[in-house]
Design a protein around this motif. Structure first.
Motif, PDB file in Angstrom:
ATOM      1  N   MET A 185       0.851  -1.180   0.000  1.00 14.66           N
ATOM      2  CA  MET A 185       0.000   0.000   0.000  1.00 14.66           C
ATOM      3  C   MET A 185       0.898   1.245   0.000  1.00 14.66           C
ATOM      4  N   ALA A 186       0.580   2.181  -0.862  1.00 12.35           N
ATOM      5  CA  ALA A 186       1.360   3.414  -0.972  1.00 12.35           C
ATOM      6  C   ALA A 186       1.095   4.329   0.222  1.00 12.35           C
ATOM      7  N   LYS A 187       2.120   4.998   0.651  1.00 12.81           N
ATOM      8  CA  LYS A 187       1.979   5.951   1.752  1.00 12.81           C
ATOM      9  C   LYS A 187       1.298   7.215   1.255  1.00 12.81           C
ATOM     10  N   GLY A 188       0.818   8.010   2.202  1.00 10.33           N
ATOM     11  CA  GLY A 188       0.227   9.305   1.895  1.00 10.33           C
ATOM     12  C   GLY A 188       1.048  10.401   2.538  1.00 10.33           C
ATOM     13  N   TYR A 189       1.057  11.549   1.901  1.00  9.75           N
ATOM     14  CA  TYR A 189       1.860  12.674   2.390  1.00  9.75           C
ATOM     15  C   TYR A 189       1.068  13.968   2.372  1.00  9.75           C
ATOM     16  N   TRP A 190       1.265  14.762   3.401  1.00 10.61           N
ATOM     17  CA  TRP A 190       0.814  16.152   3.385  1.00 10.61           C
ATOM     18  C   TRP A 190       2.036  16.969   2.991  1.00 10.61           C
ATOM     19  N   VAL A 191       1.866  17.849   2.023  1.00 10.80           N
ATOM     20  CA  VAL A 191       2.937  18.743   1.599  1.00 10.80           C
ATOM     21  C   VAL A 191       2.404  20.166   1.685  1.00 10.80           C
ATOM     22  N   SER A 192       3.038  20.981   2.482  1.00 14.65           N
ATOM     23  CA  SER A 192       2.617  22.379   2.640  1.00 14.65           C
ATOM     24  C   SER A 192       3.798  23.298   2.368  1.00 14.65           C
ATOM     25  N   VAL A 193       3.560  24.287   1.533  1.00 15.37           N
ATOM     26  CA  VAL A 193       4.558  25.327   1.292  1.00 15.37           C
ATOM     27  C   VAL A 193       3.885  26.647   1.652  1.00 15.37           C
ATOM     28  N   TYR A 194       4.466  27.325   2.596  1.00 15.99           N
ATOM     29  CA  TYR A 194       3.898  28.577   3.096  1.00 15.99           C
ATOM     30  C   TYR A 194       4.464  29.738   2.284  1.00 15.99           C
ATOM     31  N   ARG A 195       3.603  30.404   1.557  1.00 13.41           N
ATOM     32  CA  ARG A 195       4.037  31.551   0.749  1.00 13.41           C
ATOM     33  C   ARG A 195       4.172  32.808   1.600  1.00 13.41           C
ATOM     34  N   VAL A 196       3.201  33.003   2.483  1.00 13.94           N
ATOM     35  CA  VAL A 196       3.172  34.201   3.333  1.00 13.94           C
ATOM     36  C   VAL A 196       2.701  33.787   4.723  1.00 13.94           C
ATOM     37  N   ILE A 197       3.384  34.282   5.742  1.00 11.18           N
ATOM     38  CA  ILE A 197       2.947  34.098   7.128  1.00 11.18           C
ATOM     39  C   ILE A 197       2.676  35.492   7.677  1.00 11.18           C
ATOM     40  N   SER A 198       1.398  35.831   7.787  1.00 13.96           N
ATOM     41  CA  SER A 198       1.038  37.186   8.220  1.00 13.96           C
ATOM     42  C   SER A 198       0.780  37.295   9.722  1.00 13.96           C
ATOM     43  N   ASP A 199       0.555  36.170  10.386  1.00 15.73           N
ATOM     44  CA  ASP A 199       0.300  36.194  11.827  1.00 15.73           C
ATOM     45  C   ASP A 199       1.034  35.012  12.475  1.00 15.73           C
ATOM     46  N   PRO A 200       2.302  35.194  12.819  1.00 15.52           N
ATOM     47  CA  PRO A 200       3.101  34.106  13.399  1.00 15.52           C
ATOM     48  C   PRO A 200       2.525  33.541  14.697  1.00 15.52           C
ATOM     49  N   GLU A 201       1.853  34.356  15.490  1.00 13.56           N
ATOM     50  CA  GLU A 201       1.282  33.868  16.751  1.00 13.56           C
ATOM     51  C   GLU A 201       0.161  32.865  16.502  1.00 13.56           C
ATOM     52  N   ARG A 202      -0.675  33.135  15.513  1.00 14.67           N
ATOM     53  CA  ARG A 202      -1.737  32.170  15.174  1.00 14.67           C
ATOM     54  C   ARG A 202      -1.146  30.913  14.558  1.00 14.67           C
ATOM     55  N   LEU A 203      -0.045  31.046  13.841  1.00 15.04           N
ATOM     56  CA  LEU A 203       0.616  29.866  13.299  1.00 15.04           C
ATOM     57  C   LEU A 203       1.133  28.986  14.433  1.00 15.04           C
ATOM     58  N   VAL A 204       1.677  29.566  15.476  1.00 17.48           N
ATOM     59  CA  VAL A 204       2.152  28.806  16.641  1.00 17.48           C
ATOM     60  C   VAL A 204       0.984  28.064  17.294  1.00 17.48           C
ATOM     61  N   ALA A 205      -0.149  28.730  17.464  1.00 15.60           N
ATOM     62  CA  ALA A 205      -1.329  28.093  18.059  1.00 15.60           C
ATOM     63  C   ALA A 205      -1.820  26.945  17.176  1.00 15.60           C
TER      64      ALA A 205
ATOM     65  N   GLN B 297      -0.434  13.497  15.026  1.00 14.90           N
ATOM     66  CA  GLN B 297       0.071  12.382  15.825  1.00 14.90           C
ATOM     67  C   GLN B 297      -1.051  11.380  16.121  1.00 14.90           C
ATOM     68  N   ALA B 298      -2.231  11.878  16.477  1.00 11.67           N
ATOM     69  CA  ALA B 298      -3.366  10.999  16.762  1.00 11.67           C
ATOM     70  C   ALA B 298      -3.770  10.179  15.538  1.00 11.67           C
ATOM     71  N   ALA B 299      -3.531  10.722  14.355  1.00 14.40           N
ATOM     72  CA  ALA B 299      -3.886  10.037  13.112  1.00 14.40           C
ATOM     73  C   ALA B 299      -2.754   9.163  12.586  1.00 14.40           C
ATOM     74  N   GLY B 300      -1.654   9.096  13.316  1.00 20.70           N
ATOM     75  CA  GLY B 300      -0.542   8.245  12.910  1.00 20.70           C
ATOM     76  C   GLY B 300       0.455   8.895  11.975  1.00 20.70           C
ATOM     77  N   GLY B 301       0.365  10.206  11.816  1.00 18.36           N
ATOM     78  CA  GLY B 301       1.284  10.912  10.928  1.00 18.36           C
ATOM     79  C   GLY B 301       2.641  11.139  11.557  1.00 18.36           C
ATOM     80  N   ARG B 302       3.655  11.235  10.715  1.00 23.68           N
ATOM     81  CA  ARG B 302       5.022  11.487  11.157  1.00 23.68           C
ATOM     82  C   ARG B 302       5.578  12.690  10.403  1.00 23.68           C
ATOM     83  N   VAL B 303       6.057  13.667  11.142  1.00 26.88           N
ATOM     84  CA  VAL B 303       6.631  14.860  10.521  1.00 26.88           C
ATOM     85  C   VAL B 303       8.029  14.509  10.020  1.00 26.88           C
ATOM     86  N   LEU B 304       8.229  14.652   8.718  1.00 32.09           N
ATOM     87  CA  LEU B 304       9.534  14.376   8.119  1.00 32.09           C
ATOM     88  C   LEU B 304      10.367  15.642   7.978  1.00 32.09           C
ATOM     89  N   SER B 305       9.691  16.762   7.768  1.00 31.12           N
ATOM     90  CA  SER B 305      10.384  18.045   7.620  1.00 31.12           C
ATOM     91  C   SER B 305       9.435  19.150   8.040  1.00 31.12           C
TER      92      SER B 305
END
Length: 97
Positions: free
Chosen positions: A1-21, A31-39
């Motif tokens: 079975m092939a793995k699945g990946y989330w890929v996110s590229v952030y173009r603009v971060i306008s509110d770093p505090e909300r990003l932290v939250a 983590q609850a869904a079994g995902g592993r952060v690779l980068s």
């Protein structure tokens, strides 16, 4: 079975505090869904062509279906609601080979 990946590229971060939250809630949901952060972040990035030298996140799941289910989970929806319009990003769920 092939793995699945989330890929996110952030173009603009306008509110770093909300990003932290968001990161706290999203990390728990992934983590609850079994995902592993690779980068996450990108302190060392070399871009080519039309590359974006902003934050890049790559998360691996055991299957494409698990990656989609994690995105659709209530826990991740809560994280997204917290994030709101604090960032502009390209987010994709892809199937591995």
């Amino acid at each position: 079975m092939a793995k699945g990946y989330w890929v996110s590229v952030y173009r603009v971060i306008s509110d770093p505090e909300r990003l932290v939250a968001y990161n706290k809630l999203a990390a728990a949901a992934v983590q609850a869904a079994g995902g592993r952060v690779l980068s996450r972040g990108g302190s060392r990035v070399v871009v080519h062509e039309s590359g974006i030298p902003e934050r890049v996140v790559l998360i691996e799941f055991d299957s494409f279906e698990e990656a989609v289910a994690a995105y659709e989970s209530e826990a991740y929806r809560e994280a997204l609601a917290t994030l709101g319009d604090a960032v502009e990003r390209d987010f994709r769920i892809i199937e591995g080979v």
